[in-house]
Design an enzyme around this catalytic site. Sequence first.
Site, short mmCIF file in Angstrom:
data_model
loop_
_atom_site.label_atom_id
_atom_site.label_comp_id
_atom_site.label_asym_id
_atom_site.label_seq_id
_atom_site.Cartn_x
_atom_site.Cartn_y
_atom_site.Cartn_z
N SER A 181 1.06 7.77 -0.93
CA SER A 181 0.82 7.66 0.51
C SER A 181 -0.09 6.48 0.86
O SER A 181 -0.26 6.15 2.03
CB SER A 181 0.19 8.95 1.04
OG SER A 181 -1.12 9.11 0.50
N ASN A 182 -0.66 5.84 -0.16
CA ASN A 182 -1.52 4.66 0.10
C ASN A 182 -0.68 3.40 0.33
O ASN A 182 -1.11 2.45 0.97
CB ASN A 182 -2.41 4.35 -1.11
CG ASN A 182 -3.37 5.48 -1.47
OD1 ASN A 182 -3.70 5.64 -2.64
ND2 ASN A 182 -3.82 6.25 -0.49
N LEU A 183 0.54 3.38 -0.24
CA LEU A 183 1.26 2.11 -0.38
C LEU A 183 1.73 1.53 0.95
O LEU A 183 2.03 0.34 1.03
CB LEU A 183 2.47 2.30 -1.31
CG LEU A 183 2.14 2.81 -2.72
CD1 LEU A 183 3.42 2.92 -3.54
CD2 LEU A 183 1.14 1.90 -3.42
N GLN A 184 1.75 2.34 1.99
CA GLN A 184 2.19 1.88 3.32
C GLN A 184 1.22 0.84 3.89
O GLN A 184 1.55 0.09 4.77
CB GLN A 184 2.32 3.13 4.20
CG GLN A 184 2.14 2.97 5.68
CD GLN A 184 0.77 3.46 6.15
OE1 GLN A 184 -0.16 3.59 5.36
NE2 GLN A 184 0.66 3.73 7.45
N LYS A 198 -7.86 2.65 -8.54
CA LYS A 198 -7.65 1.54 -7.60
C LYS A 198 -8.36 0.27 -8.05
O LYS A 198 -7.87 -0.84 -7.83
CB LYS A 198 -8.11 1.94 -6.19
CG LYS A 198 -7.15 2.91 -5.52
CD LYS A 198 -7.57 3.19 -4.09
CE LYS A 198 -6.61 4.20 -3.47
NZ LYS A 198 -7.03 4.60 -2.10
N ASP A 242 -14.68 5.17 5.21
CA ASP A 242 -14.15 5.95 6.32
C ASP A 242 -14.99 7.18 6.64
O ASP A 242 -14.51 8.13 7.20
CB ASP A 242 -12.70 6.36 6.03
CG ASP A 242 -12.59 7.19 4.75
OD1 ASP A 242 -13.64 7.44 4.12
OD2 ASP A 242 -11.47 7.58 4.39
N CYS A 286 -28.57 0.88 15.13
CA CYS A 286 -28.79 0.44 16.51
C CYS A 286 -27.57 0.81 17.36
O CYS A 286 -27.69 1.18 18.53
CB CYS A 286 -28.96 -1.08 16.58
SG CYS A 286 -30.42 -1.74 15.76
N CYS A 300 -7.78 8.70 7.35
CA CYS A 300 -6.39 8.31 7.61
C CYS A 300 -5.43 9.44 7.23
O CYS A 300 -4.38 9.61 7.85
CB CYS A 300 -6.04 7.05 6.83
SG CYS A 300 -6.95 5.60 7.37
N CYS A 357 -35.05 1.52 16.63
CA CYS A 357 -34.20 1.79 15.46
C CYS A 357 -35.05 2.08 14.23
O CYS A 357 -35.94 1.30 13.89
CB CYS A 357 -33.29 0.59 15.19
SG CYS A 357 -32.35 0.75 13.65
#
Length: 377
Positions: A181-184, A198, A242, A286, A300, A357
């Site tokens: 499913s990564n190859l897309q 990877k 992510d 910030c 994803c 901050c």
Amino acid sequence: MTDHPTPAFRDVDTAEAVRLADQGFRVIDVREQSEWDAGHVAGATLLPLGDVAARITEVVPDRDAPLLLHCAVGGRSARAASWLVQLGYTNVVNLKAPITQWKDRGGRWEEPVQLLTPVQQRRYARQVLIPEIGQEGQRTLLDAKVLLIGAGGLGSPTALYLTASGVGTIGLVDDDVVDESNLQRQVLHGVDRLGMLKVDSAELTIRGLNPETTVVKHTERLGADNVERLIGGYDVIVDGTDNFDTRYALNDAAVKLRKPVVHGSIYRWDGQVTTFVPFEGPCYRCMYPTQPPAELAPACSVAGVLGVLPGIVGLMQANEVFKLLLGVGETLAGRLLMFDAMGTTFDEVRIWRDPACPACGEGVTADQAQPASAVSA
Ligand SMILES: [Zn+2]
């Protein structure tokens, strides 16, 4: 030279030419750039034979200036000398001897430091032509170390183009294996790499693209416990993660070690890019002072993502990396660029440093942050 009476210039041998140069004769080298690059008379002016007629009056406005012309052995420079006399130059001499003797006769000589090998000069020829890059810029890229957090959707295009254009060291942080499913979108990997780490797959692709690139594989997941060790030896960090935990951990370490981070994120049809340059622009905290709930950053695998989107966003990140490394142009520091693939539109919002901050605010100064040089590679 010709059958017609030719205005006079004087031929000299090497010993006399060296003496005249020392006395203040201006040395004009009419060879080609490549010959000049291999070594030339110190203080000489390069004016290739093909440019002499068009440029001599601009290069030497004073027609009474004492001029010493030379080429490799004296033939091309004799032609140039003849033209100069016809143009009204009154004090022209021609070195009628191999220029290779110049050094042996005590003449001052310069051999430019070769920044690029012949192989590198050929490979990066189109890029070196760009005035803002040149040989020095290419050398900078070759000496640069860039760390990619993630060898997935964003890391793939970034790695491919950084590698192709000669960033010398690419570090990869990823502990995942290649899934169908990564190859897309994860174009570093292919069907023959399913189940492979990877970082190993990425290394194979990178080596195929540019055998000179050094690949450093970090088969681990970035977290608060290892982040400083991972990023310490690199010049620029590219964030292709992510999840929020990783981003905050990366941000705090990057601010502390003063490492610029190029941030990218993708969601279905939407992409975002910005660059965090510690103490020069805002940092991730910030922008997002409190950590949003994890469900606001769905992976994803949950939300879905358009295949080309990480390609577009990842290359925007690569573009930021080039500017940071070369010190040219304007980065996205303080600007969040948002791309809408559905409408093909870019929007930009200003982001500011937050005085409160906890990572880079008023309580923390650049002096207190640990200088990057204190961290070993
Ligand atoms: Zn901050």
